[in-house]
Design a protein around this motif. Structure first.
Motif, short mmCIF file in Angstrom:
data_model
loop_
_atom_site.label_atom_id
_atom_site.label_comp_id
_atom_site.label_asym_id
_atom_site.label_seq_id
_atom_site.Cartn_x
_atom_site.Cartn_y
_atom_site.Cartn_z
N LYS A 62 0.85 -1.18 0.00
CA LYS A 62 0.00 0.00 0.00
C LYS A 62 0.89 1.23 0.00
O LYS A 62 1.95 1.23 0.62
N SER B 226 -11.69 -1.33 3.74
CA SER B 226 -11.06 -2.21 2.74
C SER B 226 -11.04 -1.58 1.36
O SER B 226 -10.84 -2.28 0.36
N TYR B 227 -11.21 -0.28 1.28
CA TYR B 227 -11.23 0.42 -0.01
C TYR B 227 -9.96 0.15 -0.81
O TYR B 227 -8.89 -0.17 -0.27
N ASN B 228 -10.06 0.33 -2.14
CA ASN B 228 -8.90 0.23 -3.02
C ASN B 228 -8.23 1.56 -3.27
O ASN B 228 -7.05 1.60 -3.64
N SER C 112 -0.63 -3.11 -7.97
CA SER C 112 -1.18 -4.30 -8.63
C SER C 112 -0.14 -4.84 -9.61
O SER C 112 0.85 -4.19 -9.91
N THR D 87 -17.03 -0.94 -10.49
CA THR D 87 -16.30 -0.20 -9.47
C THR D 87 -17.29 0.68 -8.75
O THR D 87 -18.04 1.42 -9.38
N ARG E 161 -15.40 -8.84 -5.17
CA ARG E 161 -16.23 -8.51 -4.00
C ARG E 161 -17.68 -8.88 -4.28
O ARG E 161 -18.20 -8.60 -5.37
N THR F 214 -3.56 3.80 -1.96
CA THR F 214 -3.98 2.77 -2.89
C THR F 214 -2.99 1.62 -2.80
O THR F 214 -1.98 1.71 -2.09
N THR F 215 -3.27 0.53 -3.50
CA THR F 215 -2.39 -0.63 -3.49
C THR F 215 -1.71 -0.80 -4.85
O THR F 215 -2.22 -0.36 -5.87
N PHE G 285 -14.21 1.00 -4.25
CA PHE G 285 -14.18 -0.45 -4.07
C PHE G 285 -14.21 -1.10 -5.45
O PHE G 285 -15.17 -0.93 -6.21
N ASP G 286 -13.18 -1.84 -5.78
CA ASP G 286 -13.06 -2.42 -7.12
C ASP G 286 -13.73 -3.79 -7.18
O ASP G 286 -13.79 -4.54 -6.21
#
Length: 456
Positions: A182, A331-333, A210, A433, A321, A207-208, A363-364
């Motif tokens: 993150k 747990s948002y992206n 990928s 999304t 999800r 954000t994370t 949220f993706d």
């Protein structure tokens, strides 16, 4: 993500026993100047293996503080920063390595460098773009406890003063702690603690990574500071995808002016320990470097009309999800203007808070299936003052799309006094999304959110 008071020129270099580690990363040059932009400055870190940085471009911050400045860089970090090529060196593969080391006595050294230039700012009516391609220290879990790599900028008035943070502005382009997958981007401004910029947290988003995690591969981190739009704006990108925005009108005009009406200098460092990550433990691994492929600065002149920086077409969501299960808000992206705290609501865990007009979470891959969803429910709390209220809105696929449903919320009796509120939505099927966007007629915080779910 918080106070990052800058580094010092106190003499001293701690000897380390380990030699430079050769990075196994492919060389990648500074990208070609994007269309419509002009090159301002860059460093490609192509020095010979084991050599230090070019001191005509960079300053080594030595020790634990600026002369007369706050101790431990103002953050509580514990490493002593050196100019030793044990800590800061070219790896011979086109990367700069900043490597923290622990000696036999348990003391840590690391590296921190800042640009000689301190005039980085957009031209009048133009845009500044500051970018780097970085691989985080490739360590995770307990072995990463206390690691705090960062790529960031401080307002030039900080040099020689060292006590005027955060009013002079800090732009954290990338921060990471404890080896999590993150990254955070943050603007610090105003006064501390608290103030218009919620210090020492600041106006942040996250954000994370990928594809590969932030630690397992290189990713590109960028901020665009835009004076061509009204209100002025700062935008944060990971691998070309926008994940956070701060608008000038989120704070008062004086705060924005004090934080931005001057140049900035750029900083790269790997801190060890401090108020955010916590201190290392006996399990923390020594000697894992952050690798920096390049740092580059471009600008776009005011009054020009070049093609805007594109945001890549997002990969279609994969339906990871379930819309009809509880979606934990934290747990948002990606998010803008949102912070996370421990909740006292039933079930424990965390909630998102400090939510005000224009804030959002994303949220993706939310899968609604083939039977339409027609309502949603959220667990909310509010300690907002009398007369302060707002809407919790659901938007699909774009944060600026028209809301498909919403509900209003005002004071529930306290910021941890929770209630479950339903709202109707237009019929939704398929995978999307999902954005929760918070809209209010006042600038004040008006709601916390613990979770949400959808119903047929």
């Amino acid at each position: 993500m918080r106070t990052r008071l800058a580094g010092a020129l106190v003499a001293g270099i701690l000897a380390a026993t380990l030699g430079p580690v050769v990075a196994l990363a492919a060389l990648a040059a500074v990208p070609t100047t994007p269309a419509g932009w002009s090159h301002v400055w860059s460093d490609d870190f192509t020095g010979a293996a084991g050599t230090g940085v070019n001191t005509s471009s960079w300053i080594y911050d030595i020790g634990s503080s600026y002369p007369g400045g706050a101790p431990n860089w103002g953050t509580g970090e514990i490493a002593y920063h050196t100019s030793s090529t044990q800590n800061v060196y070219h790896d011979g593969n086109g990367n700069l390595a900043i490597r923290p080391l622990r000696d036999a006595a348990g003391s840590w050294t690391s590296g921190r460098i800042e640009t000689q230039r301190s005039d980085f700012q957009p031209p009048a009516g133009g845009v500044l773009r500051v970018e780097s391609r970085i691989q985080m220290p490739d360590v995770t879990g307990a072995a990463a406890q206390g690691y705090w790599p960062a790529f960031w900028m401080l307002g030039t008035p900080f040099r020689g003063n060292y006590w005027n943070w955060p009013g002079i502005g800090e732009i954290d382009i990338m921060e990471n702690v404890n080896g999590v997958n993150k990254v955070w981007g943050t603007l610090h401004c105003g006064t501390s603690p608290g103030g218009p910029c919620n210090e020492t947290t600041g106006l942040g988003g996250s954000t994370t990574c990928s594809g590969t995690t932030c630690q397992a591969g290189f990713h590109t981190y960028r901020v665009e500071w835009d004076r061509s739009v009204t209100p002025n704006q700062m935008r944060w990108y990971l691998d070309g995808a926008l994940f956070h925005t701060v608008n000038a009108n989120q704070v008062d005009a004086t705060t924005w002016e004090n934080a931005t009406n001057h140049g900035f200098f750029i900083i790269l460092n790997v801190a060890i320990g401090g108020s955010w990550p916590g201190n290392p433990t006996a399990q923390t691994v020594s000697g894992v470097p952050m690798l920096v492929d390049y740092v580059a600065v471009w600008q776009r002149a005011g009054g020009s009309t070049p093609t805007p920086t594109p945001t890549p077409t997002p990969t279609p969501p994969t339906g990871s999800r379930d819309a009809y299960s509880t979606i934990q808000a934290e747990s948002y992206n990606a998010q803008s203007g949102v912070s996370v705290e421990t909740t006292t609501d039933s079930g424990g865990g965390q909630n998102i808070g400090w939510l005000a007009n224009g804030d959002w979470v994303r949220f993706d891959g939310v899968s609604f299936g083939s039977t339409p969803a027609r309502s949603f429910t959220a667990r909310v709390a509010s300690g907002a003052a009398a007369g302060v209220s707002g809407l919790v809105e659901v938007r699909l696929d774009d944060v600026n799309s028209a809301p498909i449903g919403s509900f209003a919320v005002a004071n529930t009796g306290g910021w941890q006094t929770w209630t479950t509120v339903p709202g109707d939505i237009a019929a939704v099927t398929g995978t999307h999304t999902v954005f929760l966007r918070f809209t209010s007629g006042q600038p004040a915080d008006f709601v916390n959110v613990n979770w949400l779910t959808f119903r047929h």
